[in-house]
Write a protein that holds these residues in place. Sequence first.
Motif, PDB file in Angstrom:
ATOM      1  N   GLU A 126       0.828  -1.211   0.000  1.00 25.91           N
ATOM      2  CA  GLU A 126       0.000   0.000   0.000  1.00 25.91           C
ATOM      3  C   GLU A 126       0.861   1.258   0.000  1.00 25.91           C
ATOM      4  OE1 GLU A 126      -2.768  -0.182   3.210  1.00 25.91           O
ATOM      5  OE2 GLU A 126      -4.053  -1.614   2.149  1.00 25.91           O
ATOM      6  N   SER A 130       0.881   3.859  -2.991  1.00 25.62           N
ATOM      7  CA  SER A 130       0.395   5.213  -2.705  1.00 25.62           C
ATOM      8  C   SER A 130       1.358   6.271  -3.243  1.00 25.62           C
ATOM      9  CB  SER A 130       0.191   5.404  -1.193  1.00 25.62           C
ATOM     10  OG  SER A 130       1.426   5.653  -0.544  1.00 25.62           O
TER      11      SER A 130
ATOM     12  N   ARG B  53      -8.931   6.111   2.634  1.00 28.39           N
ATOM     13  CA  ARG B  53      -8.268   5.166   1.733  1.00 28.39           C
ATOM     14  C   ARG B  53      -8.940   5.105   0.360  1.00 28.39           C
ATOM     15  NH1 ARG B  53      -5.194   1.061   3.799  1.00 28.39           N
ATOM     16  NH2 ARG B  53      -6.391  -0.511   2.685  1.00 28.39           N
ATOM     17  N   ASN B  56      -7.296   7.775  -2.462  1.00 30.80           N
ATOM     18  CA  ASN B  56      -6.261   7.407  -3.439  1.00 30.80           C
ATOM     19  C   ASN B  56      -6.498   5.978  -3.937  1.00 30.80           C
ATOM     20  OD1 ASN B  56      -5.430   5.932  -1.251  1.00 30.80           O
ATOM     21  ND2 ASN B  56      -3.311   6.628  -1.286  1.00 30.80           N
ATOM     22  N   LEU B  58      -6.802   3.130  -2.497  1.00 30.98           N
ATOM     23  CA  LEU B  58      -6.294   1.902  -1.874  1.00 30.98           C
ATOM     24  C   LEU B  58      -7.492   1.012  -1.567  1.00 30.98           C
ATOM     25  CD1 LEU B  58      -3.450   3.016   0.553  1.00 30.98           C
ATOM     26  CD2 LEU B  58      -3.257   1.947  -1.687  1.00 30.98           C
ATOM     27  N   MET B  89       0.316   9.990   1.097  1.00 29.44           N
ATOM     28  CA  MET B  89      -0.404   9.290   2.161  1.00 29.44           C
ATOM     29  C   MET B  89       0.555   8.871   3.264  1.00 29.44           C
ATOM     30  SD  MET B  89      -3.376   6.555   1.959  1.00 29.44           S
ATOM     31  CE  MET B  89      -4.431   6.303   3.374  1.00 29.44           C
ATOM     32  N   PHE B  91       0.635   6.571   6.837  1.00 28.86           N
ATOM     33  CA  PHE B  91      -0.104   5.458   7.429  1.00 28.86           C
ATOM     34  C   PHE B  91       0.109   5.376   8.930  1.00 28.86           C
ATOM     35  CE2 PHE B  91       0.881   4.471   3.053  1.00 28.86           C
ATOM     36  CZ  PHE B  91      -0.267   3.871   2.563  1.00 28.86           C
TER      37      PHE B  91
END
Lengths: 221, 251
Positions: A126, A130, B53, B56, B58, B89, B91
């Motif tokens: 991810e 991204s 999420r 973008n 995901l 992004m 996380f």
Amino acid sequence: MDQLIEQFFNIEIMIAAWPTILRGLWMTLAICAVVIPMGLLGGLFAALGMLSQNRALRWATVGFVDFFRAIPPLVLLIFVYSGLPFAGLRLSPFAAVAIAFLLNNSAYYGEIFRAGIGSVGTGQTEAARSTGLGASQTMAYVVLPQAVRNVLPDLISNTIEVVKLTSLASVVSLAEMLYAADMARSVTYSASPLVLAAGIYLVILWPLVRLVSRFERRIAH
Amino acid sequence: MNAPTQRPSLEVRGLHKHFGTFHALKGVDISVEHSELVFVLGPSGSGKSTMLRCCNRLEEPDAGDIFLEGDPVTGKGVDLNAIRQRIGMVFQSFNLYPHLSARRNVTLALRKVLGQSRDEADARAMAALEQVGLADKSENLPAALSGGQQQRVAIARALALEPQVMLFDEPTSALDPELVGDVLAVMRELKETGMTMLVVSHEMQFAREAADRVIIMDDGQIVEQGSPERIFENPNHARTRSFLSRVTGGA
């Protein structure tokens, strides 16, 4: 006792057999140099196939891997060398060994790579995606380097197995080290050439076995 | 970069998302203006991370439209990799690449996505690491950094691509309390540079001080939104009040 040493550790016979066994060793190394890289590459593709989004491809590769993990490699080798000529396909011993080992190794390396890729968290993918990296870039630069590191002991263990399995090539008269040693045995009426060959396997593989143990200890802390 | 337009920087319209039978997002509309810091609050399971999420992709939305600077993010024919490099992004679990140094965590996308030369990428990465106060740690592997430092490297990694909007998904939730401040300080500095930011977080104090607007989500919907003063001092909805009283310990 002397007779035992005479039979198994006769230095003179070993010296006499050395050139033959050395040629065999070179053939063993040549087989390894072909089948290990091919198996690793085949295994990588098998792993990617097993993890593919495409259901047909996934099932096909899972079937391939299961099949070639279940078939004994000796059966496979004899089938490729002695069975395929019945379908008009006659291969040289070396080509038969290369093909049989490619199929067998790809299946085993494939399972290892699949486990390795599975051990890398989805957060890694991810994060990479991204930033705009594509799926194959993410696999190549982010997932695979970590996956290989995570399963390095298993990759080396399997490679040790492959080196040992190259002795199967003797059954299709490929003059690798076991074949050469057995030839020398039949000429000299002594087991000493076989002991010498076993010793060479030991010298080559023992450091790798130690390496795997060290990795495994490190992973277990 | 685009000149400021009439359209918001990030626009989410009618967003729906299902996970099996669970309806996680039930028609969410959000717009984030240029240089705005918007905070999304809500109980866990309210859909706020899912919403973020989706921005973008995901998570793939089931319905709804998303626009970045007026350009579609959703729909057929969108170059997803191109749009993602415009959306940074960050996380909760940092997700730094553990096999790469801090600098190379930042340069990977610069090299492989933007096609920069090694020197260009290194210079940009060092500038980004400088911005988060970690230029001196550029050669460290993530494992040799504290959680707060790792998260700042992750911010630098996103920042180096010069995104038009940054998404933060609970950026401080995995941090020990004493490390939270450094990350929030970096976020505050980012806001001062005019970065557009959409933040999902439980940092109430930070929301109160730094946010331009607070959105309260519950059960896959927006309950209400407004300035932090109004939301915290004078919430309109019972659901907001009950959420705020739970997270602030009944104050």
